[in-house]
Design a protein around this motif. Structure first.
Motif, PDB file in Angstrom:
ATOM      1  N   ALA A  56       0.884  -1.179  -0.014  1.00 28.14           N
ATOM      2  CA  ALA A  56      -0.119   0.050   0.085  1.00 28.14           C
ATOM      3  C   ALA A  56       0.902   1.444   0.103  1.00 28.14           C
ATOM      4  CB  ALA A  56      -1.078  -0.216   1.104  1.00 28.14           C
ATOM      5  N   TYR A  57       2.079   1.273   0.642  1.00 30.83           N
ATOM      6  CA  TYR A  57       2.872   2.267   0.644  1.00 30.83           C
ATOM      7  C   TYR A  57       3.624   2.702  -0.636  1.00 30.83           C
ATOM      8  CZ  TYR A  57       7.029   5.258   1.168  1.00 30.83           C
ATOM      9  OH  TYR A  57       8.131   6.220   1.048  1.00 30.83           O
ATOM     10  N   PHE A  58       3.919   1.625  -1.350  1.00 33.93           N
ATOM     11  CA  PHE A  58       4.375   1.734  -2.646  1.00 33.93           C
ATOM     12  C   PHE A  58       3.246   2.318  -3.751  1.00 33.93           C
ATOM     13  CE2 PHE A  58       7.976  -0.786  -1.332  1.00 33.93           C
ATOM     14  CZ  PHE A  58       8.968  -0.018  -1.917  1.00 33.93           C
ATOM     15  N   LEU A  59       2.007   1.740  -3.499  1.00 32.37           N
ATOM     16  CA  LEU A  59       0.963   2.217  -4.210  1.00 32.37           C
ATOM     17  C   LEU A  59       0.255   3.548  -4.098  1.00 32.37           C
ATOM     18  CD1 LEU A  59      -1.430   1.282  -6.197  1.00 32.37           C
ATOM     19  CD2 LEU A  59      -2.755   0.438  -4.184  1.00 32.37           C
ATOM     20  N   VAL A  60       0.353   4.049  -2.909  1.00 30.84           N
ATOM     21  CA  VAL A  60      -0.146   5.329  -2.487  1.00 30.84           C
ATOM     22  C   VAL A  60       0.983   6.362  -2.697  1.00 30.84           C
ATOM     23  CG1 VAL A  60      -1.045   6.818  -0.532  1.00 30.84           C
ATOM     24  CG2 VAL A  60      -1.919   4.536  -0.806  1.00 30.84           C
ATOM     25  N   PHE A  61       2.198   6.127  -2.479  1.00 28.99           N
ATOM     26  CA  PHE A  61       3.339   7.164  -2.596  1.00 28.99           C
ATOM     27  C   PHE A  61       4.045   6.839  -3.788  1.00 28.99           C
ATOM     28  CE2 PHE A  61       2.219   7.450   2.017  1.00 28.99           C
ATOM     29  CZ  PHE A  61       1.780   8.813   2.188  1.00 28.99           C
ATOM     30  N   PHE A 135      -7.311  -5.563  -6.719  1.00 29.07           N
ATOM     31  CA  PHE A 135      -6.328  -4.550  -6.971  1.00 29.07           C
ATOM     32  C   PHE A 135      -6.952  -3.483  -8.015  1.00 29.07           C
ATOM     33  CE2 PHE A 135      -2.644  -7.766  -6.737  1.00 29.07           C
ATOM     34  CZ  PHE A 135      -2.619  -7.547  -5.296  1.00 29.07           C
ATOM     35  N   LEU A 136      -7.796  -3.707  -8.830  1.00 33.13           N
ATOM     36  CA  LEU A 136      -8.413  -2.628  -9.644  1.00 33.13           C
ATOM     37  C   LEU A 136      -9.496  -1.917  -8.800  1.00 33.13           C
ATOM     38  CD1 LEU A 136      -8.928  -4.541 -13.086  1.00 33.13           C
ATOM     39  CD2 LEU A 136      -7.198  -2.677 -12.732  1.00 33.13           C
ATOM     40  N   LEU A 137     -10.340  -2.545  -8.175  1.00 30.19           N
ATOM     41  CA  LEU A 137     -11.108  -1.987  -7.077  1.00 30.19           C
ATOM     42  C   LEU A 137     -10.637  -0.831  -6.036  1.00 30.19           C
ATOM     43  CD1 LEU A 137     -13.727  -4.956  -6.215  1.00 30.19           C
ATOM     44  CD2 LEU A 137     -14.083  -2.737  -7.687  1.00 30.19           C
ATOM     45  N   THR A 138      -9.610  -1.399  -5.663  1.00 30.21           N
ATOM     46  CA  THR A 138      -8.714  -0.622  -4.841  1.00 30.21           C
ATOM     47  C   THR A 138      -8.099   0.738  -5.446  1.00 30.21           C
ATOM     48  OG1 THR A 138      -7.945  -2.632  -3.524  1.00 30.21           O
ATOM     49  CG2 THR A 138      -6.593  -0.522  -3.165  1.00 30.21           C
ATOM     50  N   GLN A 139      -7.489   0.413  -6.575  1.00 30.87           N
ATOM     51  CA  GLN A 139      -7.061   1.598  -7.418  1.00 30.87           C
ATOM     52  C   GLN A 139      -8.370   2.601  -7.727  1.00 30.87           C
ATOM     53  OE1 GLN A 139      -3.752   0.941 -10.442  1.00 30.87           O
ATOM     54  NE2 GLN A 139      -4.358  -1.139  -9.844  1.00 30.87           N
ATOM     55  N   ILE A 140      -9.354   1.996  -8.096  1.00 26.23           N
ATOM     56  CA  ILE A 140     -10.577   3.119  -8.561  1.00 26.23           C
ATOM     57  C   ILE A 140     -10.902   3.628  -7.307  1.00 26.23           C
ATOM     58  CG2 ILE A 140     -12.872   2.881  -9.212  1.00 26.23           C
ATOM     59  CD1 ILE A 140     -12.353   0.546 -10.870  1.00 26.23           C
ATOM     60  N   ILE A 141     -10.995   3.007  -6.227  1.00 21.33           N
ATOM     61  CA  ILE A 141     -11.423   3.837  -4.986  1.00 21.33           C
ATOM     62  C   ILE A 141     -10.293   4.825  -4.442  1.00 21.33           C
ATOM     63  CG2 ILE A 141     -11.905   3.250  -2.220  1.00 21.33           C
ATOM     64  CD1 ILE A 141     -13.020   0.782  -3.093  1.00 21.33           C
ATOM     65  N   ILE A 142      -9.150   4.388  -4.724  1.00 17.76           N
ATOM     66  CA  ILE A 142      -8.132   5.475  -4.281  1.00 17.76           C
ATOM     67  C   ILE A 142      -8.428   6.661  -5.223  1.00 17.76           C
ATOM     68  CG2 ILE A 142      -5.877   6.060  -4.297  1.00 17.76           C
ATOM     69  CD1 ILE A 142      -5.171   3.374  -3.146  1.00 17.76           C
ATOM     70  N   ASN A 145     -11.500   8.786  -4.415  1.00 13.40           N
ATOM     71  CA  ASN A 145     -11.087   9.641  -3.189  1.00 13.40           C
ATOM     72  C   ASN A 145     -10.238  10.635  -3.326  1.00 13.40           C
ATOM     73  OD1 ASN A 145     -11.660   9.683  -0.257  1.00 13.40           O
ATOM     74  ND2 ASN A 145      -9.225   9.172  -0.122  1.00 13.40           N
ATOM     75  N   GLU A 146      -9.264  10.500  -4.346  1.00 10.84           N
ATOM     76  CA  GLU A 146      -8.318  11.633  -4.578  1.00 10.84           C
ATOM     77  C   GLU A 146      -9.086  12.737  -5.511  1.00 10.84           C
ATOM     78  OE1 GLU A 146      -4.846  10.056  -6.188  1.00 10.84           O
ATOM     79  OE2 GLU A 146      -3.992   9.430  -4.206  1.00 10.84           O
ATOM     80  N   LYS A 147      -9.900  12.359  -6.356  1.00  9.68           N
ATOM     81  CA  LYS A 147     -10.647  13.079  -7.083  1.00  9.68           C
ATOM     82  C   LYS A 147     -11.456  14.101  -6.341  1.00  9.68           C
ATOM     83  CE  LYS A 147     -13.265  14.601 -10.624  1.00  9.68           C
ATOM     84  NZ  LYS A 147     -12.636  15.878 -11.735  1.00  9.68           N
ATOM     85  N   TYR A 148     -12.046  13.684  -5.246  1.00  7.48           N
ATOM     86  CA  TYR A 148     -12.936  14.565  -4.391  1.00  7.48           C
ATOM     87  C   TYR A 148     -11.994  14.974  -3.294  1.00  7.48           C
ATOM     88  CZ  TYR A 148     -16.952  13.052  -7.038  1.00  7.48           C
ATOM     89  OH  TYR A 148     -17.802  12.823  -8.184  1.00  7.48           O
ATOM     90  N   SER A 149     -10.996  14.720  -3.179  1.00 10.29           N
ATOM     91  CA  SER A 149     -10.011  15.064  -2.126  1.00 10.29           C
ATOM     92  C   SER A 149     -10.284  14.026  -0.919  1.00 10.29           C
ATOM     93  CB  SER A 149     -10.050  16.734  -1.334  1.00 10.29           C
ATOM     94  OG  SER A 149      -9.447  16.886  -0.432  1.00 10.29           O
ATOM     95  N   PRO A 150      -9.264  13.578  -0.113  1.00 15.58           N
ATOM     96  CA  PRO A 150      -9.794  12.538   0.889  1.00 15.58           C
ATOM     97  C   PRO A 150     -10.626  13.254   1.914  1.00 15.58           C
ATOM     98  CG  PRO A 150      -7.370  12.885   0.459  1.00 15.58           C
ATOM     99  CD  PRO A 150      -7.733  13.782  -0.370  1.00 15.58           C
ATOM    100  N   GLY A 151     -11.855  12.193   2.215  1.00 15.62           N
ATOM    101  CA  GLY A 151     -12.689  12.485   2.959  1.00 15.62           C
ATOM    102  C   GLY A 151     -13.931  13.073   2.337  1.00 15.62           C
ATOM    103  N   VAL A 152     -13.860  13.730   1.088  1.00 17.63           N
ATOM    104  CA  VAL A 152     -15.080  14.453   0.751  1.00 17.63           C
ATOM    105  C   VAL A 152     -15.794  13.361   0.007  1.00 17.63           C
ATOM    106  CG1 VAL A 152     -15.834  16.035  -1.290  1.00 17.63           C
ATOM    107  CG2 VAL A 152     -13.809  16.556   0.131  1.00 17.63           C
TER     108      VAL A 152
END
Length: 347
Positions: A56-61, A135-142, A145-152
């Protein structure tokens, strides 16, 4: 985000593992796991959790930065391939630790058993589709989430702001200093790339301390935090971290654009109205006098030749040391009927 991804993958793995145990009454010819005790399951999931955090670290960062200039579909395919390879590594550690710690076998047996179970049975063909979907579902959700800003995105899903809500927020307006002259020097296309890199490195610093990015408008970034003393401190830390992020990547800007970016900041706190707007593209919109006042404070940076200016209301919340803020006096802001005491940050 790393913790959420890692825990989610661990829970899903445990559910799949439990399902396969109930599905097959007896282990396959080359199956290594013949003991299904609490100890073996905990060992397995501890491996999954720890290695999922690394993935997840490598995926997110790391991969986010590395693939940020590729198209979304190429981005997702390449990440999925890399993550499948990482999943193989996870399964190797699961087999190896079980063989050496539970079954008390030798290391060579563990490696041989992993090879047979992986490449001489249908196990791998069965697992790869599961991994790809996960993995694809995880990436879509990320991405969402980033599209709307984390939490929005979570707020939109829960319908928190279907009816407009009045909330107290800390608002920060950021924009590039001398953007007009930079645009003239670089030209439209290079200036766009410059702004894209500037926003990326600034945003990394802002989100490190919980800044919720409200919107990007040209070279301007608008960020908010729920109003509290703790978040007021986070706002200052985020500002410092954003500046560090730019300084760390200064050589990249000098090499690519021949200049180093600087930015101006206006910070204020007060009540804003937040609500959903739009049909085709839903978004959260903040409005109110606090937003307008913060924009005017940011504009005052040019008038007073200062980088960071905050209102007295914000300064009272954050409680900086005397030398960290210098009063600019009562200032008449455009569009405001009353003057506002402003302070220049010396941080």
């Amino acid at each position: 985000m790393i913790l959420i991804v890692a825990i989610s993958w661990t829970i899903i793995d445990s559910l799949f593992y439990t399902f396969h145990l109930t599905e097959q009454s007896a282990p396959s010819k080359y199956a290594l796991f013949r003991e299904h005790t609490v100890k073996t399951i905990l060992l397995r999931e501890a491996n999954v959790l720890f290695l999922s955090m690394l993935m997840a670290y490598f995926l997110v960062f790391f991969m986010k930065n590395f693939f940020r200039r590729t198209s979304l579909w190429i981005n997702m395919i390449l990440k999925a391939i890399i993550l499948i390879m990482a999943a193989m590594v996870i399964n190797f550690f699961i087999h190896f630790t079980y063989a050496t710690l539970i079954a008390k076998e030798t290391s060579s047996y563990a490696i041989e058993s992993f090879y047979r179970n992986t490449f001489e049975t249908p196990w791998l063909l069965r697992k790869i589709p599961e991994w790809i979907i996960l993995f694809l579902l995880t990436q879509i959700i990320i991405e969402i989430n980033e599209k709307y800003s984390p939490g929005v995105f979570v707020d939109i899903v829960l319908g928190k702001y279907i009816q407009p809500q009045d909330e107290k927020r800390i608002i920060m307006f950021i924009d590039v200093k001398d953007s007009t002259s930079i645009a003239e020097k670089l030209g439209h296309k290079e200036y766009f790339k410059f702004i894209r890199d500037f926003i990326y490195y600034i945003s990394v610093g802002l989100m490190e301390y919980g800044g919720r990015i409200y919107q990007y408008v040209g070279d301007e970034i608008v960020v908010s935090w729920p109003d509290s003393k703790k978040n007021a401190r986070k706002c200052i830390y985020a500002l410092i971290e954003a500046r560090k992020s730019l300084n760390t990547n200064l050589t990249k800007f000098l090499h690519s654009y021949g200049l180093s970016p600087e930015f101006k900041v206006g910070i204020h706190r007060g009540e804003v109205t937040i609500g959903e707007i739009g049909i085709i593209k839903k978004d959260l919109v903040m409005s109110g006098d606090t937003m307008n006042t913060t924009a005017r404070i940011r504009t005052a940076c040019s008038e007073f030749n200062q980088k960071f200016i905050v209102s007295k209301d914000f300064l009272e919340q954050v409680k900086l040391k005397n030398w960290q803020a210098e009063s600019l006096g009562q200032i008449e802001l455009k569009g405001k009927n009353t003057s506002l005491e402003l302070f220049a940050l010396k941080i």
